[in-house]
Motif scaffolding. Sequence first.
Motif, PDB file in Angstrom:
ATOM      1  N   LEU A 167       0.793  -0.974  -0.289  1.00  0.00           N
ATOM      2  CA  LEU A 167       0.428   0.220   0.399  1.00  0.00           C
ATOM      3  C   LEU A 167       1.005   1.322   0.178  1.00  0.00           C
ATOM      4  CD1 LEU A 167      -2.527   1.277   0.299  1.00  0.00           C
ATOM      5  CD2 LEU A 167      -2.944   1.328   2.802  1.00  0.00           C
ATOM      6  N   THR A 168       0.536   2.013  -0.965  1.00  0.00           N
ATOM      7  CA  THR A 168       1.564   3.779  -1.072  1.00  0.00           C
ATOM      8  C   THR A 168       0.474   4.047  -1.691  1.00  0.00           C
ATOM      9  OG1 THR A 168       1.489   3.305  -3.763  1.00  0.00           O
ATOM     10  CG2 THR A 168       3.730   2.287  -2.303  1.00  0.00           C
ATOM     11  N   VAL A 169       1.149   5.651  -0.528  1.00  0.00           N
ATOM     12  CA  VAL A 169      -0.289   6.994  -0.318  1.00  0.00           C
ATOM     13  C   VAL A 169       0.503   8.168  -1.285  1.00  0.00           C
ATOM     14  CG1 VAL A 169      -0.847   8.898   0.611  1.00  0.00           C
ATOM     15  CG2 VAL A 169      -1.007   6.046   1.198  1.00  0.00           C
ATOM     16  N   PRO A 170       0.122   8.482  -2.683  1.00  0.00           N
ATOM     17  CA  PRO A 170       1.008   9.900  -3.049  1.00  0.00           C
ATOM     18  C   PRO A 170       0.941  11.045  -2.373  1.00  0.00           C
ATOM     19  CG  PRO A 170      -1.205   9.984  -3.205  1.00  0.00           C
ATOM     20  CD  PRO A 170      -1.378   8.896  -2.729  1.00  0.00           C
ATOM     21  N   PHE A 171       2.014  11.848  -1.482  1.00  0.00           N
ATOM     22  CA  PHE A 171       2.431  12.837  -1.063  1.00  0.00           C
ATOM     23  C   PHE A 171       2.949  13.950  -2.097  1.00  0.00           C
ATOM     24  CE2 PHE A 171       6.837  10.567  -0.571  1.00  0.00           C
ATOM     25  CZ  PHE A 171       7.280  11.841  -1.693  1.00  0.00           C
ATOM     26  N   ASN A 172       3.066  14.028  -2.958  1.00  0.00           N
ATOM     27  CA  ASN A 172       3.475  15.525  -3.502  1.00  0.00           C
ATOM     28  C   ASN A 172       1.729  15.881  -5.072  1.00  0.00           C
ATOM     29  OD1 ASN A 172       3.023  13.401  -5.608  1.00  0.00           O
ATOM     30  ND2 ASN A 172       4.473  14.689  -7.060  1.00  0.00           N
ATOM     31  N   ILE A 173       2.227  16.865  -5.059  1.00  0.00           N
ATOM     32  CA  ILE A 173       1.187  17.382  -6.128  1.00  0.00           C
ATOM     33  C   ILE A 173       1.791  17.784  -7.805  1.00  0.00           C
ATOM     34  CG2 ILE A 173      -0.567  19.182  -6.482  1.00  0.00           C
ATOM     35  CD1 ILE A 173      -1.299  17.840  -4.251  1.00  0.00           C
ATOM     36  N   PRO A 174       2.273  17.230  -8.540  1.00  0.00           N
ATOM     37  CA  PRO A 174       2.432  17.223 -10.007  1.00  0.00           C
ATOM     38  C   PRO A 174       2.098  18.394 -10.183  1.00  0.00           C
ATOM     39  CG  PRO A 174       1.542  15.380  -9.077  1.00  0.00           C
ATOM     40  CD  PRO A 174       0.653  16.074  -8.091  1.00  0.00           C
ATOM     41  N   GLY A 175       3.002  19.333 -11.076  1.00  0.00           N
ATOM     42  CA  GLY A 175       2.427  20.416 -11.429  1.00  0.00           C
ATOM     43  C   GLY A 175       1.529  20.406 -12.404  1.00  0.00           C
ATOM     44  N   GLU A 176       1.799  19.357 -13.422  1.00  0.00           N
ATOM     45  CA  GLU A 176       0.692  19.483 -14.327  1.00  0.00           C
ATOM     46  C   GLU A 176      -0.497  19.201 -14.140  1.00  0.00           C
ATOM     47  OE1 GLU A 176       2.386  16.733 -18.084  1.00  0.00           O
ATOM     48  OE2 GLU A 176       0.626  15.762 -17.550  1.00  0.00           O
ATOM     49  N   GLY A 177      -0.873  18.973 -13.256  1.00  0.00           N
ATOM     50  CA  GLY A 177      -2.214  18.904 -12.690  1.00  0.00           C
ATOM     51  C   GLY A 177      -2.577  19.744 -11.858  1.00  0.00           C
ATOM     52  N   LEU A 178      -1.911  20.742 -11.514  1.00  0.00           N
ATOM     53  CA  LEU A 178      -2.065  22.251 -10.635  1.00  0.00           C
ATOM     54  C   LEU A 178      -2.333  23.271 -12.009  1.00  0.00           C
ATOM     55  CD1 LEU A 178      -2.399  24.010  -8.182  1.00  0.00           C
ATOM     56  CD2 LEU A 178       0.352  23.952  -8.283  1.00  0.00           C
ATOM     57  N   PHE A 179      -1.467  23.100 -12.615  1.00  0.00           N
ATOM     58  CA  PHE A 179      -0.751  24.195 -13.692  1.00  0.00           C
ATOM     59  C   PHE A 179      -2.027  24.024 -14.994  1.00  0.00           C
ATOM     60  CE2 PHE A 179       3.054  24.348 -11.162  1.00  0.00           C
ATOM     61  CZ  PHE A 179       2.706  25.310  -9.564  1.00  0.00           C
ATOM     62  N   LEU A 180      -2.149  23.422 -15.213  1.00  0.00           N
ATOM     63  CA  LEU A 180      -2.323  22.668 -16.910  1.00  0.00           C
ATOM     64  C   LEU A 180      -4.141  21.566 -16.078  1.00  0.00           C
ATOM     65  CD1 LEU A 180       1.148  22.104 -17.865  1.00  0.00           C
ATOM     66  CD2 LEU A 180       0.163  24.457 -18.186  1.00  0.00           C
ATOM     67  N   GLY A 181      -4.237  21.574 -15.157  1.00  0.00           N
ATOM     68  CA  GLY A 181      -5.180  20.854 -15.379  1.00  0.00           C
ATOM     69  C   GLY A 181      -6.379  20.944 -16.074  1.00  0.00           C
ATOM     70  N   ARG A 182      -7.259  19.884 -15.565  1.00  0.00           N
ATOM     71  CA  ARG A 182      -8.612  19.992 -16.475  1.00  0.00           C
ATOM     72  C   ARG A 182     -10.270  19.943 -15.132  1.00  0.00           C
ATOM     73  NH1 ARG A 182     -10.575  19.002 -21.126  1.00  0.00           N
ATOM     74  NH2 ARG A 182      -8.683  18.153 -22.008  1.00  0.00           N
ATOM     75  N   ASP A 183     -11.001  20.738 -15.330  1.00  0.00           N
ATOM     76  CA  ASP A 183     -12.116  20.904 -14.196  1.00  0.00           C
ATOM     77  C   ASP A 183     -12.854  19.984 -15.071  1.00  0.00           C
ATOM     78  OD1 ASP A 183     -10.780  21.586 -11.683  1.00  0.00           O
ATOM     79  OD2 ASP A 183     -10.484  23.361 -13.221  1.00  0.00           O
ATOM     80  N   ASN A 184     -13.539  19.065 -14.952  1.00  0.00           N
ATOM     81  CA  ASN A 184     -14.826  18.371 -15.855  1.00  0.00           C
ATOM     82  C   ASN A 184     -16.151  18.764 -15.394  1.00  0.00           C
ATOM     83  OD1 ASN A 184     -13.522  16.727 -17.640  1.00  0.00           O
ATOM     84  ND2 ASN A 184     -13.210  14.963 -16.306  1.00  0.00           N
ATOM     85  N   ASP A 185     -16.354  19.571 -14.269  1.00  0.00           N
ATOM     86  CA  ASP A 185     -17.263  20.641 -13.384  1.00  0.00           C
ATOM     87  C   ASP A 185     -17.909  21.433 -14.301  1.00  0.00           C
ATOM     88  OD1 ASP A 185     -15.498  21.352 -12.214  1.00  0.00           O
ATOM     89  OD2 ASP A 185     -16.655  21.430 -10.033  1.00  0.00           O
ATOM     90  N   TYR A 186     -16.657  21.564 -14.967  1.00  0.00           N
ATOM     91  CA  TYR A 186     -16.862  23.661 -16.111  1.00  0.00           C
ATOM     92  C   TYR A 186     -17.068  23.372 -17.604  1.00  0.00           C
ATOM     93  CZ  TYR A 186     -15.237  26.275 -11.668  1.00  0.00           C
ATOM     94  OH  TYR A 186     -15.229  26.513 -10.665  1.00  0.00           O
ATOM     95  N   ALA A 187     -18.332  24.202 -17.823  1.00  0.00           N
ATOM     96  CA  ALA A 187     -18.335  24.269 -19.077  1.00  0.00           C
ATOM     97  C   ALA A 187     -17.753  24.952 -20.211  1.00  0.00           C
ATOM     98  CB  ALA A 187     -20.264  23.956 -19.384  1.00  0.00           C
ATOM     99  N   LYS A 188     -17.557  25.222 -21.272  1.00  0.00           N
ATOM    100  CA  LYS A 188     -16.530  25.828 -22.101  1.00  0.00           C
ATOM    101  C   LYS A 188     -17.742  26.762 -22.495  1.00  0.00           C
ATOM    102  CE  LYS A 188     -14.017  26.295 -26.181  1.00  0.00           C
ATOM    103  NZ  LYS A 188     -13.932  26.076 -27.510  1.00  0.00           N
ATOM    104  N   GLN A 189     -17.313  28.037 -22.964  1.00  0.00           N
ATOM    105  CA  GLN A 189     -18.199  29.815 -22.850  1.00  0.00           C
ATOM    106  C   GLN A 189     -17.555  30.321 -23.813  1.00  0.00           C
ATOM    107  OE1 GLN A 189     -19.714  31.782 -19.532  1.00  0.00           O
ATOM    108  NE2 GLN A 189     -18.828  29.970 -17.941  1.00  0.00           N
TER     109      GLN A 189
END
Length: 779
Positions: A167-189
């Motif tokens: 069993l392993t647990v992540p402890f970092n926050i990759p910048g790819e998701g932080l700075f270049l992420g996607r939110d599937n609860d948002y729509a294009k306007q």
Amino acid sequence: MRITNQLQNRQNLLNYQNSAVKNYDSIEKLSAKMKITRPYEDVGIYVDATRLDYEATTLEQIKEATTKASEFAKNTDQTLKDFVDTLHSFKVKLIQAANSGEHSTTSRVAIANDLKAMREQLVSISNTAINGQYLFSGTAVDTKPISSDGSYNGNGNNIEVLAGSNLTVPFNIPGEGLFLGRDNDYAKQVTTNITLINKHEELNPQNANKEYMRLTDEIYKLIGTDYRTSAKIAADGKMNYTTDFTRDEVAALPPTVFFMQGQRPSGESFSTKFELSADAKVSDLLEQMGRAMGNTDTNKVVEVSINKDAQIQMTNLQNGNEMMSFSLFGLTAQEGTAAQNTLWNTNKIRETTSLEEIKQAVTAGNVHLTSFIGSPNYVNPDGGAATPTDYDKLNFATKGATVQNNTSQIVRKDNSFATNSTRLSEVAGLSSGQIGAVGGGNPNAAGTSLANADNLILDVTAKNGNRYKATIDFNGTRIQGQAGAVTNYPTITIQQHPIDPNRAVYRGNFYKTFWNEQLAPNANPPRQIGNQAKMVETDDLSFKEINDMLTILASGDLDKMNGRGEKIDGTATQNELNEAYAAFEETFLQASVSVESTMNHRGLVTVKDKTTSVTNIKIAMYQDHGDKDYPDAVGTENTKSASVLSFNKNDAVTIDRPSIDLFADLDDMIEAVFNGDFYGNANGANPRTSGVQGAIERLDHIMDHVNKIHAIAGTNSRHITDTNERATTLYLNVAEVKSTVIDADYGELAMQFQNNLLAYQAMLQASAKINQISLLNYM
């Protein structure tokens, strides 16, 4: 029975050894503080002790690892808190800048400078390093994640810590998701960038103020006095506010035909035209736009509205969907003078299908154009400024040594951004019944094939000034198999300006190599054939092949390919295919020394000139529809596929979209404040911005995105801390159980030792007495 001295000595020695061993064992156990010191002494105790020892060792490792990981996670959590606080300050300043009436130019520029300083602070926070390890670089902890230009240099991998058996647990926050992420609860306007003015009200002598169009206003108010040509106005004057716009007069005014094209949320491209009478309302226009995008009476896929700045705004109702765009303009017949006999009447407008014909008519003043979107900073391949009628036949933007398009290539299957390995068929806006059925082609192309799509044009001005036109025919080579199935292969024809239709610099297919494991015929000794060239099928054509060709064209060095005409009828031998690929590969390798073309992280074609800081390269990529840009019939039920591949579009401006590019987005916001673009404005410094108003909405999305990531960081930190505490508690419990199982009882061992010692001494004394007995004692 006779007892001999030898027997006595042997028995004494045995007793001595046994007593010594017992004493030694007791001393050893007291020294080791354990019940047993050898596995065979008690197998049950040994097995339990060994298992508990393994568990204790594992828990000790977890304690040590989670202690270090906890510090990393806590620092990440705190750093993200600082990031969020800075974003809050950024938003306060941005809202302050949005109050356009309260700021002079000096005040606005000062706010922009404050925003720029906060942006630099965010870059500094993003590059936080603890003990030489950057927090947001993914597993590339020795790489600074954010460059000064805001580009991300790390990766998207998690660093994990052991939290238990398997069993392993992540402890970092990759910048790819932080700075270049996607939110599937948002729509294009998206929004148009031309404000719709009530031109009828401009004729009102009692009203000197401009009024915006609203939902309940009629179309004739959008046209106003433009129902007459400029020559007619010069001769007869402008139309009268009252008498020329009575109910009967409005009913007699010509209708407006609206021309629309783009991409539906389904990913299908389309073009259509629909007609509205002069007394129809703006709400009717919005409804027709929605129907063109796929709305029905029972199902809506987009929401179309008009905002407070009288600009049309469209929202994709499918959250997480990146695919939606549109271009729109209207044409209205005009009343001319008796001498004007070349004007377009309504029937002519209804019948036209050619954008080029429309552009010429607008330029000549033969028809009134109602514009909704404008990007005058865009340039067409011939060097002219883009007009509202231009769609995607436009040059890429140039910034320093880089040339880049403005339309992300989106994979229809999963809304991801295209990479070099992505096939064009995976992003093409194909639609069943519009292009043609697949003959065993790409399963991700929405049930259709690129084979019957219109030719793709690569119009490239090389760094040395040579201008090339490369035409990709997706149905250039058709080979029928033995079973009757047809396989399609694209061809490319390169011509140099000025175009000579009878001469081509190069003509051939696209090629790639494969490993052929068959044995070469008649080879002695036997050997494998090795790498062989083959033609690329239409639905397998990838962006890498396109980018490689752009590299060659942009370099301007086509010597190795110049004048070559490969066999494109499917009759080429293996040696001829190998030679064709070899000529291409040699040309590409030579060109790639000075030019690089690739897909960036946003699915954009990016061409870089490696030899200069300001490049002369110009690129346009578009499909050639001939004179069929729009369908023949009027009505949203009549559509055609238009450009199934579009790279640089003069379409509606993006307000928000599910994906983010954090620092690029912040840069756009700062630029909007610097330029004083408070809303989308085709005549502003940057016509492609949604302004400060749109920036606020985009920033809300970014802040929500960062807050989600911050929550994940907090959860990771809490999880790791809990894991550390749990491991500590379990370690103590295991140690206690292990002590019960294996640790010695000092009192019991001391008593055993004492008993063994007394027995030993008694044995020695008895042996001494026995050894003294002899016949002399009885004589």
